[in-house]
Design a protein around this motif. Structure first.
Motif, mmCIF file in Angstrom:
data_model
loop_
_atom_site.group_PDB
_atom_site.id
_atom_site.type_symbol
_atom_site.label_atom_id
_atom_site.label_comp_id
_atom_site.label_asym_id
_atom_site.label_seq_id
_atom_site.Cartn_x
_atom_site.Cartn_y
_atom_site.Cartn_z
ATOM 1 N N GLY A 247 0.620 -1.143 -0.059
ATOM 2 C CA GLY A 247 -0.097 -0.146 0.146
ATOM 3 C C GLY A 247 0.840 1.237 -0.022
ATOM 4 N N TRP A 248 0.453 2.155 -0.896
ATOM 5 C CA TRP A 248 1.286 3.338 -0.971
ATOM 6 C C TRP A 248 0.437 4.706 -1.039
ATOM 7 N N MET A 284 -2.496 10.168 -4.338
ATOM 8 C CA MET A 284 -3.351 9.223 -4.739
ATOM 9 C C MET A 284 -2.945 8.007 -3.849
ATOM 10 N N VAL A 285 -4.011 7.079 -3.500
ATOM 11 C CA VAL A 285 -3.743 5.706 -2.938
ATOM 12 C C VAL A 285 -3.555 4.585 -4.011
ATOM 13 N N VAL A 286 -2.191 4.004 -3.929
ATOM 14 C CA VAL A 286 -2.175 2.722 -4.840
ATOM 15 C C VAL A 286 -1.734 1.392 -3.915
ATOM 16 N N MET A 287 -2.807 0.407 -4.346
ATOM 17 C CA MET A 287 -2.446 -0.690 -3.459
ATOM 18 C C MET A 287 -2.102 -1.885 -4.447
ATOM 19 N N ALA A 327 -1.887 -10.780 -10.906
ATOM 20 C CA ALA A 327 -1.300 -9.248 -10.428
ATOM 21 C C ALA A 327 -2.809 -8.747 -10.310
ATOM 22 N N CYS A 328 -2.712 -7.789 -9.352
ATOM 23 C CA CYS A 328 -3.830 -6.969 -9.229
ATOM 24 C C CYS A 328 -3.270 -5.414 -8.700
ATOM 25 N N VAL A 329 -3.889 -4.369 -9.258
ATOM 26 C CA VAL A 329 -3.430 -3.110 -8.768
ATOM 27 C C VAL A 329 -4.606 -1.996 -8.760
ATOM 28 N N LEU A 330 -4.798 -1.577 -7.846
ATOM 29 C CA LEU A 330 -6.014 -0.554 -7.095
ATOM 30 C C LEU A 330 -5.524 0.808 -7.263
ATOM 31 N N VAL A 331 -6.311 1.947 -7.668
ATOM 32 C CA VAL A 331 -5.854 3.426 -7.690
ATOM 33 C C VAL A 331 -7.003 4.151 -7.008
ATOM 34 N N MET A 332 -7.021 4.858 -6.201
ATOM 35 C CA MET A 332 -7.906 5.653 -5.464
ATOM 36 C C MET A 332 -7.363 7.246 -5.572
ATOM 37 N N LYS A 333 -7.955 7.987 -6.296
ATOM 38 C CA LYS A 333 -7.632 9.410 -6.152
ATOM 39 C C LYS A 333 -8.171 10.234 -5.042
ATOM 40 N N GLY A 334 -7.369 11.404 -4.527
ATOM 41 C CA GLY A 334 -7.954 11.983 -3.558
ATOM 42 C C GLY A 334 -8.249 13.112 -3.915
#
Length: 336
Positions: A247-248, A284-287, A327-334
Motif C-alpha cells: 500500500g502506497w 493518490m492511494v495505490v494498492m 497481479a492486481c493493482v487498485l488506484v484511488m484518487k484523493g
C-alpha cells in the motif's frame, strides 16, 4: 451508499499478429451488445477497437488489450490498450487522420478520439503507450473515474486469484485488495469470499473489516488482504493489512509506504493493527499484490500522477507486473 466497484470478468488479449484483430473486435462488439448498445454504437466500439489493435500489430512490442464492462448508473464498455513500443513523440501529428507514425496508435488515434465517449492516452518515448477508451450508448456521458483497478491472471490461466473491491462516494472511498494464496480457482475462491464480506461490511473501520475477512477465509486457502479508507475531506487514510499487499500514498515527488502486519488471512494472525496517514494534495492511494514488484519509481513516469486511475493502474501493471504470478493493482484518487 456510493458506487460499488469490483474486479470482474476481464478479457485480456495478446495482440501479436493480425489474427488477433478480429478476435478482439468480436469480443468488444459482443460485450457492447450484452450491455444493450444499439447497432450504431456497437459498430463504433468495433471500429475503434480494430484501429487500436491494428496499430499494436504494426508498431508495438508486447501489445495487449483488456475489454470489460463498467458497472454504474450508465453502462459502459472499457477497453485498454498497452504496449512496450516506441511511444508517441508528436500527439498533434498522430491525431491527424491518415498520418502514419512508428509510434503506437498513430493512424487510428484521431478516429478513436471521435468514436470513444472518453479516451486518454499516456505515452513515454522509448517505453510505450497506454490508451484507455470508454464507450457508452448514445449520448450518455462516460462514468467519472476516481477509482480503478485491474487484475491479470498468471501466464495463460483464465482466472486470477487476486481481486479487489471499492465503495466510492463523493467524500470517502473504501477499498479492499485480496491476493488468494497460490493461483487458479482455489485462490480465486478465497478472493471472491473476501469481496463478498467487504461488500456486506464496507461501513466498518478497516481493522474491523479486516478481522471479518480473516474469519470468513478460515474455510478457504486464505490470502493476503488489505483495507484502506480514504476521507477526501480531511485527506486522511486509515489502513489495515495482513500479509504482503503493498500500500502506497503516491504523489509527483515520490511515495510513502503503508504498513501491513505479517500473516495469512484465514489462517495465521497474531494481531490486527490500523494505521493513519495524511495524503498530500494531488496524491493518490495505490494498492497492489506481489504480482507487481514494489521497486517501481513514480518519478520515472513523467506526469503519471495527473492521469486517471485507470491509466495509472495500467501503466504500473505493464511496467511493474510479472507474468510469474497473478497481479492486481487498485488506484484511488484523493482531492484535486
Amino acid at each position: 451508499m456510493g458506487q460499488v466497484i469490483r474486479s470482474r470478468d476481464e478479457a485480456w488479449v495478446r495482440i501479436e499478429d493480425a489474427s488477433a484483430i478480429g478476435a478482439v473486435r468480436r469480443a468488444a462488439a459482443a460485450l457492447a451488445e450484452a450491455a444493450g448498445f444499439g447497432e450504431h454504437d456497437r459498430g463504433r466500439v468495433a471500429l475503434a477497437v480494430s484501429e487500436a489493435a491494428s496499430n499494436l500489430v504494426k508498431h508495438a512490442t508486447e501489445g495487449m488489450m483488456l475489454i470489460r464492462a463498467l458497472p454504474g448508473p450508465t453502462t459502459a464498455v472499457e477497453v485498454i490498450a498497452l504496449d512496450r513500443g516506441p511511444g508517441i513523440r508528436d500527439f498533434t501529428r498522430a491525431l491527424r487522420d491518415g498520418y502514419s507514425t512508428t509510434g503506437t496508435l498513430g493512424v487510428g488515434l484521431g478516429g478513436i478520439a471521435r468514436m470513444a465517449s472518453f479516451h486518454e492516452v499516456y505515452s513515454v518515448p522509448g517505453r510505450g503507450t497506454v490508451i484507455s477508451m470508454c464507450f457508452t450508448a448514445g449520448a450518455d456521458p462516460a462514468p467519472a473515474s476516481r477509482v480503478s483497478g485491474l487484475t491479470r491472471p498468471i501466464g495463460e490461466e483464465s482466472v486470477s486469484g487476486d481481486a479487489f473491491a471499492c465503495v466510492d462516494s463523493p467524500g470517502t472511498a473504501v477499498a479492499m485488495l485480496c491476493d488468494g494464496l497460490g493461483h487458479g480457482e482455489l485462490a480465486a475462491g478465497a478472493s471472491r469470499q473476501a469481496v463478498r464480506v467487504f461488500q456486506e461490511h464496507s461501513d466498518l473501520p478497516p481493522v474491523a473489516l479486516l478481522e471479518r475477512v480473516h474469519r470468513a477465509l478460515a474455510g478457504t486457502r486464505g490470502g493476503a488482504v488489505a483495507v484502506a479508507r480514504l476521507d477526501r475531506g480531511s485527506g486522511l487514510v486509515r489502513y489495515a493489512g495482513l500479509g504482503n499487499i503493498s500500500g502506497w500514498i503516491v504523489h509527483a515527488e515520490g511515495r510513502q509506504g503503508m504498513i501491513s502486519v505479517p500473516g495469512i488471512a484465514g489462517h495465521q494472525s497474531r494481531t490486527f493493527r490500523e494505521y493513519e496517514y495524511t495524503m498530500p494534495p494531488h496524491s493518490m492511494v495505490v494498492m497492489h499484490s506481489d504480482g507487481l514488484t514494489d521497486r517501481w519509481d513514480v518519478s520515472s513516469f513523467p506526469g503519471l500522477t495527473t492521469r486517471s486511475p485507470t491509466v495509472v493502474a495500467a501503466t504500473l501493471l505493464r511496467d511493474a507486473g510479472t507474468r510469474r504470478d497473478d497481479a492486481c493493482v487498485l488506484v484511488m484518487k484523493g482531492t484535486a
